[in-house]
Write a protein that holds these residues in place. Sequence first.
Motif, mmCIF file in Angstrom:
data_model
loop_
_atom_site.group_PDB
_atom_site.id
_atom_site.type_symbol
_atom_site.label_atom_id
_atom_site.label_comp_id
_atom_site.label_asym_id
_atom_site.label_seq_id
_atom_site.Cartn_x
_atom_site.Cartn_y
_atom_site.Cartn_z
ATOM 1 N N ILE A 68 22.494 1.654 49.065
ATOM 2 C CA ILE A 68 23.204 2.602 49.049
ATOM 3 C C ILE A 68 24.085 2.686 47.701
ATOM 4 O O ILE A 68 24.389 3.709 47.169
ATOM 5 N N GLY A 69 24.435 1.572 47.173
ATOM 6 C CA GLY A 69 25.087 1.574 45.802
ATOM 7 C C GLY A 69 24.200 1.985 44.917
ATOM 8 O O GLY A 69 24.530 3.009 43.955
ATOM 9 N N VAL A 70 22.867 2.061 44.578
ATOM 10 C CA VAL A 70 22.147 2.397 43.704
ATOM 11 C C VAL A 70 21.961 3.911 43.800
ATOM 12 O O VAL A 70 21.876 4.867 42.985
ATOM 13 N N LEU A 71 21.569 4.448 45.250
ATOM 14 C CA LEU A 71 21.592 5.933 45.601
ATOM 15 C C LEU A 71 22.928 6.644 45.150
ATOM 16 O O LEU A 71 22.757 7.761 44.631
ATOM 17 N N SER A 72 23.889 6.175 45.391
ATOM 18 C CA SER A 72 25.304 6.713 45.205
ATOM 19 C C SER A 72 25.308 6.777 43.418
ATOM 20 O O SER A 72 25.781 7.922 43.060
ATOM 21 N N LEU A 73 25.097 5.755 42.816
ATOM 22 C CA LEU A 73 24.983 5.755 41.234
ATOM 23 C C LEU A 73 24.146 6.916 40.686
ATOM 24 O O LEU A 73 24.480 7.543 40.028
ATOM 25 N N LEU A 74 23.088 6.920 41.280
ATOM 26 C CA LEU A 74 21.864 8.006 40.719
ATOM 27 C C LEU A 74 22.419 9.256 40.965
ATOM 28 O O LEU A 74 22.339 10.179 40.341
ATOM 29 N N GLY A 76 25.477 10.168 41.535
ATOM 30 C CA GLY A 76 26.483 10.457 40.721
ATOM 31 C C GLY A 76 26.150 11.068 39.213
ATOM 32 O O GLY A 76 26.657 11.952 38.584
ATOM 33 N N LEU A 77 25.443 10.067 38.918
ATOM 34 C CA LEU A 77 24.604 10.421 37.345
ATOM 35 C C LEU A 77 24.087 11.802 37.288
ATOM 36 O O LEU A 77 24.174 12.786 36.493
ATOM 37 N N VAL A 78 23.286 12.101 38.440
ATOM 38 C CA VAL A 78 22.486 13.287 38.364
ATOM 39 C C VAL A 78 23.627 14.521 38.310
ATOM 40 O O VAL A 78 23.552 15.546 37.556
ATOM 41 N N PHE A 79 24.799 14.441 39.224
ATOM 42 C CA PHE A 79 25.771 15.326 39.277
ATOM 43 C C PHE A 79 26.469 15.673 37.751
ATOM 44 O O PHE A 79 26.676 16.745 37.413
ATOM 45 N N ILE A 80 26.802 14.494 37.123
ATOM 46 C CA ILE A 80 27.468 14.504 36.005
ATOM 47 C C ILE A 80 26.766 15.042 34.845
ATOM 48 O O ILE A 80 27.103 16.150 34.235
ATOM 49 N N PHE A 81 25.407 14.869 34.589
ATOM 50 C CA PHE A 81 24.251 15.381 33.676
ATOM 51 C C PHE A 81 24.120 16.889 34.051
ATOM 52 O O PHE A 81 23.956 17.685 33.278
ATOM 53 N N SER A 82 23.954 17.415 35.420
ATOM 54 C CA SER A 82 23.826 18.851 35.665
ATOM 55 C C SER A 82 24.964 19.524 35.424
ATOM 56 O O SER A 82 24.780 20.577 35.089
ATOM 57 N N PHE A 83 26.165 18.914 35.587
ATOM 58 C CA PHE A 83 27.276 19.806 35.365
ATOM 59 C C PHE A 83 27.634 19.769 33.783
ATOM 60 O O PHE A 83 28.427 20.748 33.299
ATOM 61 N N ALA A 84 27.309 18.868 32.975
ATOM 62 C CA ALA A 84 27.415 18.644 31.620
ATOM 63 C C ALA A 84 26.713 19.701 31.109
ATOM 64 O O ALA A 84 26.862 20.300 29.833
#
Length: 86
Positions: A68-74, A76-84
């Motif tokens: 769950i931690g790895v999936l949440s981290l991934l 979150g990173l996808v959301f950050i890079f897609s919104f950036a």
Amino acid sequence: MENFPNKDFIGLLSIIYIVVGLFFLLWPALLKRINDYTKVWISSRKLTRPLDMMRDIDEKILQMGKVIGVLSLLLGLVFIFSFARA
């Protein structure tokens, strides 16, 4: 949803109102039969009774903590890079 009551929605709503109005004016007996058929009470209590039970899922979630931690981290990173990019 910034332009919610758009032309398509208003057009569909007006067609529904016209059909309902025609039913009231031209076929009131048919409308009464439809009403008598559909006003039967259907209880959903038997369907929802299994949902009222408490389920202890804390241990299962804690056992899968790394996944769950790895999936949440991934995610979150996808959301950050897609919104950036946007």
